[in-house]
Design a protein around this motif. Structure first.
Motif, PDB file in Angstrom:
ATOM      1  N   PRO A   1       0.795  -1.245   0.000  1.00 21.70           N
ATOM      2  CA  PRO A   1       0.000   0.000   0.000  1.00 21.70           C
ATOM      3  C   PRO A   1       0.823   1.288   0.000  1.00 21.70           C
ATOM      4  O   PRO A   1       0.322   2.333  -0.333  1.00 21.70           O
TER       5      PRO A   1
ATOM      6  N   HIS B   1       2.078   3.328   2.497  1.00 23.12           N
ATOM      7  CA  HIS B   1       1.188   4.180   3.297  1.00 23.12           C
ATOM      8  C   HIS B   1       1.514   5.668   3.229  1.00 23.12           C
ATOM      9  O   HIS B   1       0.622   6.495   3.173  1.00 23.12           O
TER      10      HIS B   1
ATOM     11  N   TRP C   1      -6.489  -1.580   2.415  1.00 27.82           N
ATOM     12  CA  TRP C   1      -6.078  -0.237   2.826  1.00 27.82           C
ATOM     13  C   TRP C   1      -7.004   0.753   2.134  1.00 27.82           C
ATOM     14  O   TRP C   1      -6.934   0.913   0.910  1.00 27.82           O
TER      15      TRP C   1
END
Ligand SMILES: C[S@@+](CC[C@H](N)C(=O)[O-])C[C@H]1O[C@@H](n2cnc3c(N)ncnc32)[C@H](O)[C@@H]1O
Length: 238
Positions: free
Chosen positions: A144, A146, A180
């Motif tokens: 993902p 982040h 996510w």
């Protein structure tokens, strides 16, 4: 060289900078993974150097072909290939222990319809997969990335899906899943903004969890903790 210097060099045409979606980890192979690689790589391994694939030759038959990018340890991929012996499966993963783990699982399941690459999927797609060759491309739980400053490393980007689209047959499907939420929103934005795709979700958002995507331990744990998972399916219409 700093990021900005690299970008400057690229702008000057001296250096083409590649932002990769992974960081190569030098994880150690277990004995079992090493043995599976040794035994099964000759029959199941594909290399980027082989260049453009002749799928009929590789699988010894003509059948719908599913490509999975970033299969991790290969659990879902092997389960899906075992559940659909009438289809060909190709997995791509950069992490060598993951490739070894996948081959171990594939041996246990007695699969003959799976081939794997240990290479960057961006390069495999570009150099090894013929136009119109694939029925399905699936990317489950891609990294993902982040932090906002790392979002450019996310695999699902406009340029990537545009490069991937011609590899699917017309009507072929790209199936994405993530746990996510911010990446799910990013995926939906990228795919909705890309030309010649149709969102298969009735409300043009996410689809209910499709039964063909195996429920992994990781996802089961997430469910127990009340975490969400978002699936997206888009078909190629042009
Ligand atoms: C978060 S893991 C998810 C693994 C698996 N799909 C799962 O659901 O458990 C993402 C995987 O994608 C792989 N990966 C990332 N970028 C890749 C690329 N460009 N080509 C091939 N594999 C890639 C990583 O090595 C990692 O194993």
């Amino acid at each position: 060289m700093s990021d900005s210097n690299l970008e400057q060099a690229q702008a000057d045409g001296k250096y083409i900078r590649t932002v990769r979606s992974f960081v190569k980890r030098e994880g150690r192979l277990t004995k079992g993974q090493a043995a599976a690689l040794e035994r099964s790589w000759p029959t199941m391994g594909l290399t980027h150097q082989q260049g453009l694939l002749d799928l009929t030759q590789v699988f010894g038959r003509t059948a719908p072909t599913v490509l999975e990018i970033g299969f991790g340890m290969g659990k879902s991929l092997v389960a899906m290939a075992a559940a659909a012996p009438e289809k060909n499966f190709i997995g791509i993963e950069v992490h060598r222990p993951g490739v070894g783990a996948c081959l171990m699982e594939a041996e246990t399941a007695g699969l003959t319809n799976l081939r794997v690459y240990e290479h960057d999927a961006v390069e495999v797609l570009r150099d090894c997969i013929a136009d119109g060759a694939l029925d399905t491309v699936q990317v489950f739980f891609p990294d993902p990335w982040h932090k906002k400053r790392h979002h450019k490393r996310r695999l699902i980007q406009p340029a990537f899906v545009e490069a991937l689209r011609p590899k699917l047959a017309l009507g072929g499907v790209l199936h994405l899943a993530t746990d996510w939420e911010n990446y799910a929103e990013h995926m939906l934005e990228v795919m909705s903004g890309a030309a010649n795709w149709r969102n298969l979700a009735e409300d043009q958002g996410y689809i209910p969890r499709p039964s063909e995507r195996p429920l992994t331990k990781f996802e089961q744990r997430g469910e127990r903790l009340g975490h969400g998972v978002w699936d997206l399916k888009f078909s190629r219409i042009g």
